[in-house]
Design a protein around this motif. Structure first.
Motif, PDB file in Angstrom:
ATOM      1  N   UNK A  13     -63.902 -18.226  45.861  1.00  0.00           N
ATOM      2  CA  UNK A  13     -64.548 -17.160  45.912  1.00  0.00           C
ATOM      3  C   UNK A  13     -64.825 -16.916  47.433  1.00  0.00           C
ATOM      4  N   UNK A  14     -63.991 -15.815  48.025  1.00  0.00           N
ATOM      5  CA  UNK A  14     -63.857 -14.986  49.366  1.00  0.00           C
ATOM      6  C   UNK A  14     -65.290 -14.853  49.714  1.00  0.00           C
ATOM      7  N   UNK A  15     -66.302 -14.296  48.820  1.00  0.00           N
ATOM      8  CA  UNK A  15     -67.434 -13.734  49.230  1.00  0.00           C
ATOM      9  C   UNK A  15     -68.049 -14.748  49.955  1.00  0.00           C
TER      10      UNK A  15
ATOM     11  N   UNK B  10     -74.364  -9.116  46.669  1.00  0.00           N
ATOM     12  CA  UNK B  10     -75.857  -8.879  47.029  1.00  0.00           C
ATOM     13  C   UNK B  10     -75.755  -7.381  47.847  1.00  0.00           C
ATOM     14  N   UNK B  11     -76.928  -7.235  48.364  1.00  0.00           N
ATOM     15  CA  UNK B  11     -77.026  -5.893  49.380  1.00  0.00           C
ATOM     16  C   UNK B  11     -76.145  -5.942  50.164  1.00  0.00           C
ATOM     17  N   UNK B  12     -76.134  -6.951  51.243  1.00  0.00           N
ATOM     18  CA  UNK B  12     -75.235  -7.012  52.399  1.00  0.00           C
ATOM     19  C   UNK B  12     -73.703  -6.909  52.009  1.00  0.00           C
ATOM     20  N   UNK B  13     -73.290  -8.067  50.940  1.00  0.00           N
ATOM     21  CA  UNK B  13     -72.042  -8.031  50.832  1.00  0.00           C
ATOM     22  C   UNK B  13     -71.399  -6.715  50.033  1.00  0.00           C
TER      23      UNK B  13
ATOM     24  N   UNK C  88     -72.532  -3.740  50.641  1.00  0.00           N
ATOM     25  CA  UNK C  88     -72.099  -2.772  51.750  1.00  0.00           C
ATOM     26  C   UNK C  88     -70.893  -2.981  52.556  1.00  0.00           C
ATOM     27  N   UNK C  89     -70.648  -4.374  52.803  1.00  0.00           N
ATOM     28  CA  UNK C  89     -69.500  -4.760  53.551  1.00  0.00           C
ATOM     29  C   UNK C  89     -68.271  -4.422  52.934  1.00  0.00           C
ATOM     30  N   UNK C  90     -68.351  -4.725  51.649  1.00  0.00           N
ATOM     31  CA  UNK C  90     -66.891  -4.315  50.856  1.00  0.00           C
ATOM     32  C   UNK C  90     -66.759  -2.965  50.793  1.00  0.00           C
ATOM     33  N   UNK C  91     -67.830  -2.192  50.676  1.00  0.00           N
ATOM     34  CA  UNK C  91     -67.713  -0.720  50.551  1.00  0.00           C
ATOM     35  C   UNK C  91     -67.127  -0.035  51.804  1.00  0.00           C
ATOM     36  N   UNK C  92     -67.193  -0.635  52.860  1.00  0.00           N
ATOM     37  CA  UNK C  92     -67.219   0.107  54.326  1.00  0.00           C
ATOM     38  C   UNK C  92     -66.087  -0.793  55.243  1.00  0.00           C
ATOM     39  N   UNK C  93     -65.717  -2.187  54.628  1.00  0.00           N
ATOM     40  CA  UNK C  93     -64.901  -2.957  55.528  1.00  0.00           C
ATOM     41  C   UNK C  93     -63.408  -2.335  55.929  1.00  0.00           C
ATOM     42  N   UNK C  94     -62.930  -1.312  55.167  1.00  0.00           N
ATOM     43  CA  UNK C  94     -61.573  -1.044  55.475  1.00  0.00           C
ATOM     44  C   UNK C  94     -60.458  -1.627  54.393  1.00  0.00           C
ATOM     45  N   UNK C  95     -60.969  -2.104  53.417  1.00  0.00           N
ATOM     46  CA  UNK C  95     -60.301  -2.813  52.267  1.00  0.00           C
ATOM     47  C   UNK C  95     -59.473  -1.629  51.692  1.00  0.00           C
ATOM     48  N   UNK C  96     -58.279  -1.920  50.994  1.00  0.00           N
ATOM     49  CA  UNK C  96     -57.612  -0.852  50.104  1.00  0.00           C
ATOM     50  C   UNK C  96     -58.013  -1.056  48.838  1.00  0.00           C
TER      51      UNK C  96
ATOM     52  N   UNK D 163     -71.842  -4.651  39.842  1.00  0.00           N
ATOM     53  CA  UNK D 163     -70.361  -3.673  39.840  1.00  0.00           C
ATOM     54  C   UNK D 163     -70.522  -2.358  39.910  1.00  0.00           C
ATOM     55  N   UNK D 164     -71.812  -1.962  39.184  1.00  0.00           N
ATOM     56  CA  UNK D 164     -71.984  -0.433  39.328  1.00  0.00           C
ATOM     57  C   UNK D 164     -72.274  -0.126  40.675  1.00  0.00           C
ATOM     58  N   UNK D 165     -73.277  -0.894  41.142  1.00  0.00           N
ATOM     59  CA  UNK D 165     -73.480  -0.402  42.609  1.00  0.00           C
ATOM     60  C   UNK D 165     -72.379  -0.586  43.334  1.00  0.00           C
ATOM     61  N   UNK D 166     -71.570  -1.263  43.264  1.00  0.00           N
ATOM     62  CA  UNK D 166     -70.182  -1.364  44.243  1.00  0.00           C
ATOM     63  C   UNK D 166     -69.355  -0.173  43.957  1.00  0.00           C
ATOM     64  N   UNK D 167     -69.341   0.170  42.709  1.00  0.00           N
ATOM     65  CA  UNK D 167     -68.620   1.468  42.396  1.00  0.00           C
ATOM     66  C   UNK D 167     -69.152   2.639  43.185  1.00  0.00           C
TER      67      UNK D 167
END
Length: 377
Positions: free
Chosen positions: A90-92, A127-130, A132-140, A170-174
């Motif tokens: 798990x990379x997270x 969680x909240x911080x992860x 937010x990180x995935x949503x704005x880190x620059x991943x494709x 998942x809903x929040x990440x989307x």
């Protein structure tokens, strides 16, 4: 040496024309400057789940450190078509995930590299911080492993996670990734337990707003979970394929991209197996002689948290490593004696040494033909 699309097309054409052995021998030494490598990186040995269908791997507290990440950015990223972060673990749970992603994103920008950056996660540690990180880190892309949305089956296949909690995450990440963030997709294993819930799962995932669903066949599992393996030779497999084809129509109506395996029988066309798009391979059918060969060592690389490198996801023991990225350069690794020796064995249709001999997809020499190795997922 060709760029990625024509490289794959040439391999498939060579397989159809029974010239694959000569073609691979001609390209035994690779040009690592070309961005043709599909790279998988396990950032940490930690996971947090106890999935019964996952293969056993060497345990340990190690996580990829800053020095290894710098080598990955400098040596591997410029040669990669894509880099997937996460495979067997798990990379997270990497203790410095933000810094790791920032290193790769900045290096890609500085080098003008074409590599796609993808993160694979179970979603359970979000969680909240992860989020937010995935949503704005620059991943494709972010791919979340959710084999089914049926609560009881999900809980049994992904303990101790619970679908209700993962669904909310998942809903929040989307939601946070909408409008410029990464594409959010789902990957799922087809198992005996997940078959009955295919249509329900697709509908619920579409409601959550994911962009894609990638279904893959489970072809091997630890003995305790062996009954979950879906075999192409068993009664009822044909009906599953027909269900998947109907599911594609529903997915189009829901604007959801769906990819799934379909079976090419022994009498059907024989594409290069490793590419695997739209193909199902099974241990039983893989035992048959086939005029193809595993091409993983020509364009695939997996890197573990210690920096050890392997040509596919089926290998993880130290004795199968091509070399350590922290100690050797990329070109020295992919053109080193272990890598070249494995490619020579494969091109000749020989049983390769080391961990490949334990693989259910291993090449088999038979009756003077190259034999098939199979899909390395």
């Amino acid at each position: 040496m060709h760029a990625l699309p024509s490289w794959r097309a040439e391999l498939e054409r060579a397989a159809r024309e029974a010239r694959l052995a000569a073609f691979l021998r001609e390209h035994e030494r690779l040009d690592p400057r070309l961005a043709t490598w599909r790279v998988v990186v396990d950032l940490t040995w930690r996971c947090g789940l106890r999935c019964p269908v996952c293969p056993p791997v060497e345990p340990g507290p190690a996580a990829a450190d800053a020095a290894l990440l710098a080598r990955l950015a400098a040596e591997v990223l410029p040669r990669a078509a894509d880099i997937s972060l996460g495979c067997l673990r798990e990379p997270l749970l990497h203790p410095a995930l933000a810094e790791a992603l920032a290193t790769l994103v900045a290096a890609r920008r500085a080098a003008g590299a074409p590599a796609q950056l993808v993160l694979l996660t179970s979603g359970a540690p979000l969680d909240e911080s992860r989020t937010e990180l995935l949503a704005h880190a620059g991943l494709d892309s972010v791919l979340v492993s959710i084999d089914t949305t049926h609560p009881e089956t999900y809980a049994r296949l992904r303990p101790p996670a619970r679908w209700g909690r993962t669904r909310r995450k998942l809903r929040e990440l989307v939601r946070r990734a909408a409008g410029g963030g990464p594409r959010i997709g789902v990957q799922a294993l087809l198992t005996r337990s997940t078959w009955p819930w295919l249509e329900d799962s697709l509908g619920e995932l579409a409601d959550l707003g994911v962009s894609s669903l990638h279904l893959t066949q489970l072809t091997q599992a630890p003995p305790a979970a062996g009954r979950e393996v879906v075999r192409a030779t068993e009664p009822g497999f044909g009906s599953l394929v027909r269900r998947l084809e109907r599911l594609a129509s529903v997915a189009r109506q829901r604007s959801l991209s769906l990819s799934f395996p379909t079976h090419a029988g022994p009498a059907g066309p024989e594409p290069t197996p490793l590419f695997g798009d739209g193909q199902v391979w099974d241990e039983d059918t893989l035992a048959e002689d086939r005029p193809a060969v595993c091409v993983a060592p020509w364009f695939r690389l997996r890197i573990d948290p210690r920096g050890e490198t392997f040509p596919c996801n089926q290998l993880w023991r130290a004795e199968d490593s091509w070399g350590n990225l922290g100690e050797r350069g990329f070109e020295e690794i992919v053109n080193g004696p272990r890598a070249a020796g494995l490619r020579r064995a494969l091109a000749r249709g020989q049983e390769p040494p080391g961990g490949c001999a334990r693989c259910p997809y291993r090449p088999r020499a038979g009756r003077g033909r190259l034999a098939m190795s199979g899909h390395c997922v």
